[in-house]
Design an enzyme around this catalytic site. Structure first.
Site, PDB file in Angstrom:
ATOM      1  N   HIS A 102       0.834  -1.198   0.000  1.00 32.09           N
ATOM      2  CA  HIS A 102       0.000   0.000   0.000  1.00 32.09           C
ATOM      3  C   HIS A 102       0.871   1.251   0.000  1.00 32.09           C
ATOM      4  O   HIS A 102       2.018   1.229   0.401  1.00 32.09           O
ATOM      5  CB  HIS A 102      -0.973   0.011   1.178  1.00 32.09           C
ATOM      6  CG  HIS A 102      -0.341  -0.091   2.525  1.00 32.09           C
ATOM      7  ND1 HIS A 102       0.176  -1.274   3.024  1.00 32.09           N
ATOM      8  CD2 HIS A 102      -0.156   0.828   3.494  1.00 32.09           C
ATOM      9  CE1 HIS A 102       0.647  -1.080   4.239  1.00 32.09           C
ATOM     10  NE2 HIS A 102       0.477   0.196   4.549  1.00 32.09           N
ATOM     11  N   HIS A 104       0.900   5.341   1.099  1.00 33.13           N
ATOM     12  CA  HIS A 104       0.330   6.396   1.923  1.00 33.13           C
ATOM     13  C   HIS A 104       0.488   7.718   1.178  1.00 33.13           C
ATOM     14  O   HIS A 104       1.580   8.044   0.709  1.00 33.13           O
ATOM     15  CB  HIS A 104       1.099   6.527   3.245  1.00 33.13           C
ATOM     16  CG  HIS A 104       1.010   5.352   4.140  1.00 33.13           C
ATOM     17  ND1 HIS A 104       0.146   5.309   5.216  1.00 33.13           N
ATOM     18  CD2 HIS A 104       1.678   4.177   4.152  1.00 33.13           C
ATOM     19  CE1 HIS A 104       0.299   4.161   5.844  1.00 33.13           C
ATOM     20  NE2 HIS A 104       1.219   3.446   5.211  1.00 33.13           N
TER      21      HIS A 104
END
Length: 137
Positions: A102, A104
């Site tokens: 992922h 950010h």
């Protein structure tokens, strides 16, 4: 190491857990971090099962970073952000806490960042910020 399909992001992708979504298509999901380091902290994840960036298929990585850029531009526009901190942590030693790759996107100055995952954010405020970002997409 085998991908753990019981991680929180896999559960979000399957609709087993809620998320405040900002963007979604057949390959990528972007949603608000519920323990934000700054207002507008958004996560972008590929739907491909990959624990780290090194595990992600190159085509999925290419597409995901295009959506990271698209969402970052929307955050800048919607929240009048003067800067975006982009973070991608691969592996526990690097600070990765969820074993699904992922990215950010944190609208902030690197000097103003709070510590991550310390405190649950105000969900209504997070929802309102998500609506602003979605409108800018």
């Amino acid at each position: 190491m085998a991908y753990d399909d019981q991680n929180i992001f896999a559960k979000i992708l399957r609709g087993e857990l809620p998320a405040i979504k900002v963007y979604e298509d057949d390959q990528v999901l972007a949603f608000m971090d519920i323990m934000p380091q700054a207002d507008g902290h958004t996560l972008v994840i590929p739907k491909s099962p990959a624990e780290t960036l090194m595990d992600l298929d190159p085509k999925a990585a290419t597409y995901t970073i295009q959506i990271v850029q698209k969402v970052a531009k929307a955050i800048e526009k919607a929240l009048d952000a003067k800067g975006i901190v982009l973070m991608q942590l691969s592996g526990a030693a690097a600070g990765q806490t969820v074993p699904h790759v992922h990215f950010h996107l944190i609208p902030s100055s690197v000097h103003d960042l709070g510590k991550h995952a310390v405190q649950m954010g105000d969900q209504e405020k997070i929802k309102a910020l998500a609506e602003k970002i979605k409108a800018a997409l």
